[in-house]
Design an enzyme around this catalytic site. Structure first.
Site, PDB file in Angstrom:
ATOM      1  N   LEU A  33       0.861  -1.003   0.147  1.00 33.14           N
ATOM      2  CA  LEU A  33       0.027  -0.072  -0.004  1.00 33.14           C
ATOM      3  C   LEU A  33       0.868   1.187  -0.119  1.00 33.14           C
ATOM      4  CD1 LEU A  33      -2.963  -0.859   2.324  1.00 33.14           C
ATOM      5  CD2 LEU A  33      -2.879  -1.157  -0.094  1.00 33.14           C
ATOM      6  N   TYR A 157      15.330   1.448 -12.922  1.00 27.03           N
ATOM      7  CA  TYR A 157      14.101   0.918 -12.859  1.00 27.03           C
ATOM      8  C   TYR A 157      13.930  -0.222 -13.933  1.00 27.03           C
ATOM      9  CZ  TYR A 157       9.291  -0.019 -14.296  1.00 27.03           C
ATOM     10  OH  TYR A 157       8.036  -0.562 -14.722  1.00 27.03           O
TER      11      TYR A 157
END
Ligand code: UDP
Length: 344
Positions: A33, A157
């Site tokens: 979350l 990334y």
């Protein structure tokens, strides 16, 4: 049959949870979350376990079906969406990206092997979310990009995703770990039902920002460069509807459960749209204008990224239901209006 979906509270993960439900799968979501939304999982009506993919005891419990969220059902496969995905942040803080995207994935793969051993079976299969960012900046003659295109990611990334691909290849060879790798192009749009969609903070993606500029939430859209070697000078991308991505995951999972093999697929439409074309199409769809200004190029942006998605179409029988940019924009606009009417 129950599937563990990591990152199921995120954009692509949540749409895939719904596609899985429609095909009769039960789902348990694992999400920390940090970027995901608990209320989306509530809308989907599936159990949410708030935790980290790198938490091995938690993973073991979930895979075995011993966690209260599993209702006694062991996991038949894992769809692994959980990752951080901001390119700029990955350049500024690579440790965070390698820990979360690579380190936690390694823990997950080890848990899949161990659970297979415990069952006296092959390792638990995994569907992994990779990205066209693993291709880096392809040569013009490599467009449309096939899966065999060399991978030369240009930021942490992209490298973190490519490294997990490498782990999957090596673990497949050595331990027989079954896997499907999907390399997404530009996910866009929203569920036409209107209750799921894109909600990133901060938002960096073109289509939501164009809609922000149209609705007045953003004073002015910046066009990152208009001097690229493309017909109108702006960058070209392959925008793929998030529900089509979700459908591909279900097909990939079904194939994986049947053949326990190893597969890699690009997911795009095979058609590119420039930044200027996206702006024009968004104005046509919404019947509204926006202010846009040409800004400097964003570092690391390749001029053109367009997929060859033939392999997924041929091998999985995947057909995008919403290939038109106008449909993607209409669904994104409906979601945008709903999101910001309740959350201005
Ligand atoms: N872009 C832009 N202005 C923005 C955001 C994005 O001109 O405010 C451009 C960006 O340079 C790229 C395209 O839109 O060429 C898609 O960018 P996005 O961040 O949505 O996805 P990416 O292709 O980087 O994964």
């Amino acid at each position: 049959m129950t599937i563990l979906v990591t990152g199921g509270a995120g954009y692509i993960g949540s749409h895939t949870v719904r596609a899985l439900q429609r095909q009769g799968f039960s789902v348990v979501v694992l999400d920390n979350l940090v970027y995901g939304h608990a209320d989306i999982v509530e809308i989907l009506g599936v159990p949410l376990v708030q935790g980290q993919v790198g938490d091995r005891p938690l993973l073991d419990q979930l895979l075995r079906g011993d966690h209260p969220a599993c209702a006694g059902e062991p996991m038949e496969a894992v769809l692994h969406f959980a990752a951080y995905a901001y390119v700029g942040e990955s350049v500024a803080d690579p440790a965070r990206y390698y820990r979360n995207n690579l380190g936690d994935s390694l823990t997950l793969l080890e848990a899949l092997l161990a659970e297979g051993q415990r069952r006296g079976e092959a390792p638990v299969p995994i569907v992994f979310s990779s990205t066209c960012a693993t291709y880096g900046i392809p040569e013009p003659d490599q467009i449309p990009i096939r899966e065999s295109c060399p991978q030369r990611p240009i930021n942490p990334y992209g490298r973190s995703k490519q490294m997990v691909e490498q782990l999957l290849a090596d673990f497949g060879e050595a331990y027989g770990l079954p896997s499907v790798i999907f390399r997404y192009f530009n996910a866009a749009g929203a569920d036409p039902a209107g209750d799921l969609g894109e909600d990133h903070t901060p938002e960096t993606h073109l289509i939501p920002l164009v809609l922000d500029a149209i609705s007045g939430r953003l004073a002015e859209l910046q066009i990152y460069g208009d001097d690229y070697p493309t017909p109108d000078g702006t960058c070209i991308r392959d925008y793929i509807h998030v529900c089509d991505l979700a459908d591909a995951h279900v097909l990939g999972l079904q194939r994986l459960l049947a053949d326990k093999g190893r597969h890699i697929y690009n997911l795009g439409t095979g058609t590119g749209a420039s930044v200027q074309q996206v702006i024009d199409a968004a104005m046509a769809t919404t019947q509204r204008g926006l202010l846009a200004r040409v800004a400097p190029r964003r570092p690391g942006d390749p001029p053109v990224l367009v997929a060859s998605a033939e392999k997924a179409q041929i091998e999985l029988g995947w057909r995008p239901r919403y290939p038109e940019l106008s449909t993607i924009l209409a669904h994104a606009w409906a979601w945008h209006q709903r999101l910001h009417s309740t959350n201005p």
